[in-house]
Design an enzyme around this catalytic site. Structure first.
Site, PDB file in Angstrom:
ATOM      1  N   ASP A 189    -111.838  23.524 -14.543  1.00 55.46           N
ATOM      2  CA  ASP A 189    -111.973  23.328 -13.254  1.00 55.46           C
ATOM      3  C   ASP A 189    -113.456  22.697 -12.864  1.00 55.46           C
ATOM      4  OD1 ASP A 189    -111.817  24.485 -10.431  1.00 55.46           O
ATOM      5  OD2 ASP A 189    -110.215  25.266 -11.123  1.00 55.46           O
ATOM      6  N   HIS A 249    -110.284  18.961  -9.438  1.00 56.00           N
ATOM      7  CA  HIS A 249    -110.980  20.254  -9.930  1.00 56.00           C
ATOM      8  C   HIS A 249    -111.460  19.709 -11.645  1.00 56.00           C
ATOM      9  CE1 HIS A 249    -109.654  23.278  -7.234  1.00 56.00           C
ATOM     10  NE2 HIS A 249    -108.375  22.936  -7.242  1.00 56.00           N
ATOM     11  N   GLU A 313    -104.832  21.052  -4.779  1.00 61.86           N
ATOM     12  CA  GLU A 313    -105.862  21.138  -3.875  1.00 61.86           C
ATOM     13  C   GLU A 313    -106.673  19.641  -4.057  1.00 61.86           C
ATOM     14  OE1 GLU A 313    -107.129  25.601  -3.342  1.00 61.86           O
ATOM     15  OE2 GLU A 313    -107.607  24.863  -5.233  1.00 61.86           O
TER      16      GLU A 313
END
Length: 727
Positions: A189, A249, A313
């Protein structure tokens, strides 16, 4: 329903197995485990026989003799496989006075039978040290069991906070106790790269650490450590699935190798949580060369047929400005940057398919379309399982509403620091999770594989509260995650294992009573539950409160003066009468150092006491006019002297906000002071506190605060206004 037998020592033994077995039939007999008990096994089960011996030896103090045998003998525990049994991960367990037999349809079934047997032993069996003066008696019974769902998972976020191998193994043991069988390691991440890739050493030397100087923290798993974790888990019927995020990420990889990004600009691994806008460049072939190399090493370490690729995301600003990405988009004839992510995912899916792997991703990858079958993890919209299964994908329910264990169990003052973007997820709420999606056709239900809880570590990079103090070698992070995990993992395990028709919250709550004791024996941390409120009723001008202790061997202490109770306070033995409910508080006490948060009865808006005294309430629909109108608040008595006061507007519920242009103070209907700045309060609040200075206070004067405000149209939003004297 409970099965109870009376053993030869005159003690009632209750079946408290979690997750609840499909069939449990007591036979009235008793098996006594002793130093001469042998562990016998059929061919191929030596490793599990060794595992069983190692789980029984520490607490009993006995080294059990192991031997291969096709038949079970007297005073033995016999492990075998029945290949005719087609119940996946199923087992049959028979306990009588002569011997114990565990028959699985596979090694996985035998392992699950062992876990049930462990729970049928006295709780001291979970202690890692020898326990003297314990009669190792097991109630006689016949058990038939199998899971409802094949996927019973937990995710550990080791990117935001790095956990050593020892804790990962402990989590595996915790999972195994409840027959959970998938460990998902969130290895990558924006906060850290946690797996050694030999071809790209900077991924860990640069991407595995964050911060500078003495504040530099981090770590990673060597490939040998990954192999160790995978093997440890495999013996315990747990499949380890790595998550290697694409395309977002991925900041640590870009910090290590800037050419992987669109700009090539230097980056650093973040020290505070945020979602980076940096992405792998989808327009350069070098990105895919890099990822193929990475996955070559990853798939060699993880035998699982699944590889998690994240997929959530992604912010497309970089791709929109990158000439390489735009050229790729034009060449492929794509309309928008989101289509580039579909291309990216499909391309990595083909790479992993060549390795015999199926990709897993958050549900975003499913809704955008894929060329081949995948597994989608549904985290925020349950209905996505319908679209996913109809498109041919398997789905796993990782619902944020029920299975995000980084969220606190309650909003009781004193609760641990936890994620606040979701409402608290109580033990009962976890237990109430239903993987069945309304509207999903019967022909698609088998594609819902099971359930999955997540243990995100975002909170470790929101400030310094949770970070370890290294010089004293503390394990604050492990205790924190234990607290969030137990007992909620037990509830999730039963959601995944036990048929819905056999589930019952009251029954589960009763069976949990001894499981807290098992955690104590094993040395696992957990959240001690508050006393259970049985009832409260008004009697002769007072209120009688009745409670129940829900932890075996613990007791309840309480106060009636509004103070928070401690382990030294009065012990609850019978219903308590109080004049005001808000004065009553009670805790569950396991020992002097270990007790629950209080059961208490808060006054309305108690959580806002730090803002002072309640001045009034607001609701947009009550504010007249489309433009700014007046909200009048009587502050007589709340303004009680000269000085500066803070007036704070607070949102409590609804979809609409309150806009504020200023507040004015009137004494006896004459304007005396005001604070005119723009603010708002709603789902987010901006500049919502106003300062007013009072110089000419007079006893007996009427003080009115008028706020110039505008509420969004609607009746569904509410809030309050508090006032506090600063000096």
């Amino acid at each position: 329903m409970f099965f109870v037998i009376i053993n030869s020592y005159g003690q009632a033994e209750t079946t408290d197995i979690i997750p609840k077995s499909q069939l449990f039939e007591p036979n009235g007999e008793l098996f006594l485990l002793d130093h001469s008990t042998k562990i016998q096994y059929n061919e191929g089960l030596e490793a599990l026989a060794t595992y069983l011996g190692k789980t029984l030896s520490p607490a009993t103090g006995w080294d059990f003799e192991l031997s291969a045998s096709k038949k079970s003998k007297k005073n033995s525990i016999h492990l075998s496989i029945d290949p005719q049994d087609d119940k996946e991960e199923g087992y049959r367990l028979s306990v009588n006075s002569r011997n114990i037999q565990i028959i699985g349809n596979s090694e996985a079934g035998v392992f699950n039978g062992i876990q049930t047997l462990r729970q049928m032993l006295p709780i001291e069996i979970f202690n890692p040290r020898r326990q003297k003066d314990v009669d190792w008696a097991i109630e006689g019974a016949y058990v038939e069991d199998e899971p409802t769902y094949p996927w019973r998972g937990m995710m550990l976020d080791v990117s935001r906070y790095f956990y050593e191998v020892s804790y990962v193994k402990q989590l595996v043991d915790m999972m195994a106790m409840y027959k959970m069988n998938v460990l998902h390691l969130h290895l990558i991440d924006d906060a850290g790269w946690r797996i050694e890739i030999k071809k790209y050493p900077k991924l860990t030397s640069v991407g595995g650490f964050r911060g500078d100087g003495h504040e530099r923290t981090g770590g990673y798993y060597t490939q040998e450590e990954i192999k160790e974790i995978v093997a440890y888990a495999a013996l315990r019927n747990i499949e380890v699935i790595p998550e290697i995020e694409i395309p977002a990420h991925t900041l640590p990889a870009i910090a290590a190798y800037p050419h992987l990004s669109c700009t090539g600009a230097p980056q650093v691994v973040q020290t505070q949580h945020s979602i980076s806008g940096e992405l792998y460049c989808v327009g350069r072939e070098s990105t895919f060369d890099f990822l193929e190399d990475v996955f070559d090493e990853v798939v060699a370490l993880f035998p699982s047929k699944y590889i998690h690729v994240g997929g959530d995301e992604a912010k497309y600003d970089r791709w929109a400005q990158c000439s390489h990405c735009q050229k790729r988009k034009e060449t492929l004839g794509l309309e928008k940057e989101a289509d580039l992510q579909v291309y990216f995912t499909n391309r990595i899916q083909k790479v992993l398919k060549n390795h015999g792997k199926i990709i897993v991703g958050w549900d975003e990858i499913i809704e955008r379309g894929l060329d081949d079958k995948a597994v989608g993890m549904v985290w925020h919209n349950k209905k996505k399982a319908i679209l996913g299964t109809q498109a041919g994908h398997d789905m796993v329910m990782a619902l944020s509403s029920h299975a995000y264990f980084d969220v606190a169990e309650s909003n009781i003052p004193g609760e641990v620091k936890a994620a606040t973007w979701l409402s608290p997820i109580s033990l009962e709420k976890v237990y109430g999770m239903d993987p069945v999606v309304e509207g999903l056709g019967d022909e698609f239900k088998s594609q819902v594989l099971g359930v999955h809880a997540t243990l995100w570590s975002d909170q470790f990079i929101h400030g310094t509260i949770l970070q370890e103090i290294q010089p004293i070698n503390e394990n604050r992070s492990e205790k924190y995650f234990d607290y969030l995990t137990f007992p909620r993992m037990a509830a999730l395990a039963e959601v995944a294992w036990t048929e819905k028709s056999r589930k019952d919250w009251s029954d589960f709550e009763q069976r949990m009573r001894k499981h807290y004791n098992r955690y104590d024996e094993a040395g696992y941390g957990y959240r001690v539950p508050q006393p259970k409120l049985i009832g409260k009723k008004e009697m002769d001008g007072s209120i009688e409160v009745t409670m129940e202790n829900v932890v075996e061997g613990a007791h309840i202490t309480y106060t009636t003066n509004g103070l928070k109770p401690n382990s030294y306070d009065k012990i609850y033995t019978k219903p308590v009468r109080v004049e005001k409910l808000s004065d009553f508080k009670a805790i569950t006490v396991v020992n002097r150092q270990q007790f629950s948060l209080p059961l208490y009865f808060p006054e309305k808006y108690e959580q806002f006491k730090k803002f002072g005294t309640l001045l009034g309430e607001w609701k947009p629909a009550l504010i007249k006019g489309v433009n700014f109108g007046e909200l009048e608040l009587n502050s007589t008595g709340k303004i009680n002297g000269n000085g500066t006061y803070e007036v704070t507007f607070i949102y409590t519920d609804g979809a609409h906000k309150l806009e504020i242009e200023g507040v004015s103070v009137y004494k006896n209907r004459q304007l005396i002071t005001e604070d005119r700045h723009k603010g708002e309060t709603g789902p987010t609040s901006i500049d919502n506190t106003y300062n007013i200075k009072i110089d000419g206070y007079e006893t007996g004067a009427e003080f009115i605060i008028k706020a110039k405000v505008r509420g969004d149209i609607g009746n569904d939003s509410y809030g309050v206004v508090f006032i506090k004297k600063k000096d």
